[in-house]
Write a protein that holds these residues in place. Structure first.
Motif, short mmCIF file in Angstrom:
data_model
loop_
_atom_site.label_atom_id
_atom_site.label_comp_id
_atom_site.label_asym_id
_atom_site.label_seq_id
_atom_site.Cartn_x
_atom_site.Cartn_y
_atom_site.Cartn_z
N ASP A 86 0.83 -1.21 0.00
CA ASP A 86 0.00 0.00 0.00
C ASP A 86 0.87 1.26 0.00
OD1 ASP A 86 -2.26 -1.58 0.05
OD2 ASP A 86 -2.57 -1.37 2.23
N LEU A 87 1.97 1.22 0.76
CA LEU A 87 2.88 2.36 0.81
C LEU A 87 3.57 2.55 -0.54
CD1 LEU A 87 4.39 4.65 2.13
CD2 LEU A 87 5.84 2.97 3.32
N TYR A 88 4.03 1.46 -1.17
CA TYR A 88 4.61 1.56 -2.51
C TYR A 88 3.64 2.24 -3.47
CZ TYR A 88 8.16 -2.09 -1.37
OH TYR A 88 9.18 -2.82 -0.84
N GLU A 89 2.38 1.79 -3.45
CA GLU A 89 1.38 2.36 -4.35
C GLU A 89 1.20 3.86 -4.10
OE1 GLU A 89 -2.14 0.02 -3.86
OE2 GLU A 89 -1.45 -1.52 -5.27
N GLU A 94 2.23 9.37 -5.95
CA GLU A 94 2.76 10.70 -5.66
C GLU A 94 4.06 11.00 -6.41
OE1 GLU A 94 1.26 12.91 -3.96
OE2 GLU A 94 -0.11 11.92 -2.57
N LYS A 95 4.45 10.05 -7.29
CA LYS A 95 5.63 10.22 -8.16
C LYS A 95 6.92 10.48 -7.36
CE LYS A 95 3.17 11.72 -12.30
NZ LYS A 95 1.83 11.27 -11.87
N PHE A 96 7.11 9.70 -6.30
CA PHE A 96 8.36 9.79 -5.55
C PHE A 96 9.48 9.14 -6.34
CE2 PHE A 96 5.98 11.42 -2.19
CZ PHE A 96 6.78 11.73 -1.09
N ASP A 97 10.64 9.81 -6.39
CA ASP A 97 11.78 9.25 -7.10
C ASP A 97 12.93 8.99 -6.13
OD1 ASP A 97 13.28 11.64 -6.72
OD2 ASP A 97 12.48 12.51 -8.56
N PHE A 116 11.98 -0.47 5.87
CA PHE A 116 12.02 -1.53 4.86
C PHE A 116 11.52 -1.00 3.51
CE2 PHE A 116 9.92 -5.10 2.63
CZ PHE A 116 11.06 -5.85 2.37
N ALA A 117 10.46 -0.22 3.55
CA ALA A 117 9.95 0.36 2.30
C ALA A 117 11.02 1.26 1.66
CB ALA A 117 8.67 1.14 2.55
N ALA A 118 11.70 2.06 2.49
CA ALA A 118 12.76 2.93 1.98
C ALA A 118 13.91 2.13 1.40
CB ALA A 118 13.27 3.85 3.10
N ALA A 119 14.23 1.00 2.01
CA ALA A 119 15.34 0.17 1.55
C ALA A 119 15.04 -0.48 0.20
CB ALA A 119 15.66 -0.91 2.58
N THR A 120 13.78 -0.66 -0.12
CA THR A 120 13.41 -1.46 -1.29
C THR A 120 12.72 -0.68 -2.39
OG1 THR A 120 11.43 -2.11 -0.03
CG2 THR A 120 13.27 -3.66 -0.05
N TYR A 121 12.14 0.48 -2.08
CA TYR A 121 11.49 1.28 -3.12
C TYR A 121 12.56 1.87 -4.03
CZ TYR A 121 8.58 4.92 -5.27
OH TYR A 121 7.90 5.72 -6.16
#
Length: 365
Positions: A86-89, A94-97, A116-121
């Protein structure tokens, strides 16, 4: 009361831990990180957002190009890949790069999941921690261990990903429910037991002030715990050796946590696991009966449970065999040579684990 520690990685500064008693210093810290042109997503949960989200969002909005918010339902049961998805989506919409940033505002669940999301996005983007619980302030926000639970196996999926900053507002301890404060004390007492007997003694001597949440005492306590964790993490950033000491109480503790279906707080399970590990250390001839009873009494005095009901030793022992701390078929246990000196051991038998469990499961209470 402001304090600052710099955590090193390969002998170079990696990030600072900043201890304050308000959020006012956050703007200056963010400006120092050069975030003016970045998008920033604040990740928090439904318990923390009504308390601190608006204040933190207002501060960060003044520092960054754009601030987004992702709020998920509070609770360990939400620390899973579905919430990460859900956070990835949200970040994709929001077009985060890769140049953008996440902020973990909350306790250990928020910090672990956001990290974890930051490590993998996009194969890794920056994030920073704003821990709001005692447990996250003294332990989980520091060291770059991130992860989520998978099919009731705690932190089975994760990555090492260092934050850019840990900003601790100690005043958040004043709104913390009593059981959450005592849960954090499970990790605090652990730090003294594995590394610093004088600190362990100091905790006992300052019990009343700590329980009253005297912020001056709490600042000193969090600072010493941060120093201990910092030293261990710097010596072993990816848990190849010495960092395993921080898992004192976690082997049986994680088994209890899993078998109780996460109905018990993490720090409470660590406390129970620590008491069991102290008992095993006594059986090995390192601690005395008096030492073990003192350790159990210390956990109890800080309002941590010292026993657990409804579990069998067989189930607990079996659960330890599925823990991520297994190495080459052996359970890595952290025991105590004495109060203030922990060590790793891979030879703990099922019989010893049963004796440790008996001490927390009611047979010796």
């Amino acid at each position: 009361m402001a304090e600052r520690l710099t955590v090193l990685r390969d002998l170079k500064p990696a990030y600072d831990i900043v201890l304050e008693t308000s959020f006012e210093g956050l703007k200056k810290e963010m400006e120092a990180l050069g975030v003016k042109e970045k998008k920033l997503c604040i990740v928090t949960d439904s318990h923390v957002s009504p308390l601190y989200l608006e204040e933190v969002k207002e501060i960060l909005t003044g520092c960054c190009r754009f601030v987004s918010v992702f709020v998920f339902p509070a609770g360990e049961e939400q620390k899973n890949l579905d919430t990460v998805r859900d956070l990835y989506e949200h970040l994709i919409r929001e077009k985060f790069d890769r140049k953008d940033m996440l902020a973990a505002l909350g306790g250990g669940v928020v910090g672990d999941l956001c990290g974890f999301a930051a490590a993998t996005y996009l194969r890794g983007i920056d994030f920073f921690q704003i821990p709001t619980t005692l447990l996250s302030q003294v332990d989980s926000s520091i060291g770059g261990k991130t992860g989520v639970d998978f099919d009731a196996y705690k932190n089975m999926v994760g990555a090492f990903h260092m934050p850019k900053l840990v900003y601790t507002n100690l005043a958040t301890l004043l709104t913390l429910p009593d059981e959450q404060f005592s849960s954090g004390m499970g990790e605090v007492i652990k730090h003294g037991l594995i590394r610093d007997a004088a600190y362990y003694q100091w905790l006992k001597e300052n019990h009343d002030g700590i329980m009253a949440r005297d912020l001056k005492l709490c600042c000193q306590m969090v600072l010493v715990s941060n120093r201990i964790k910092k030293q261990v993490v710097e010596a072993d950033p990816t848990e190849q050796g010495e960092r395993a000491l921080l898992n004192f109480g976690h082997t049986l503790g994680h088994a209890v946590e899993k078998l109780m279906d996460f109905s018990m707080l993490h720090g409470h399970c660590v406390g129970i696991g620590s008491i069991a590990a102290a008992r095993i250390s006594q059986l090995r001839g390192f601690l005395t009966e008096e030492d073990v009873m003192d350790i159990r009494g210390t956990f109890a005095s800080f309002q941590l449970p010292v026993s657990v009901n409804g579990l069998t030793p067989e189930a607990v022992i079996a659960a330890t065999k599925n823990d991520k701390k297994m190495e080459a078929g052996s359970v890595k246990f952290i025991l105590l040579k004495e109060t203030g000196e922990g060590y790793a051991d891979k030879t703990v038998t099922d019989q010893e684990m049963r004796a440790g469990f008996d001490f927390i499961g009611g047979a010796h209470l």
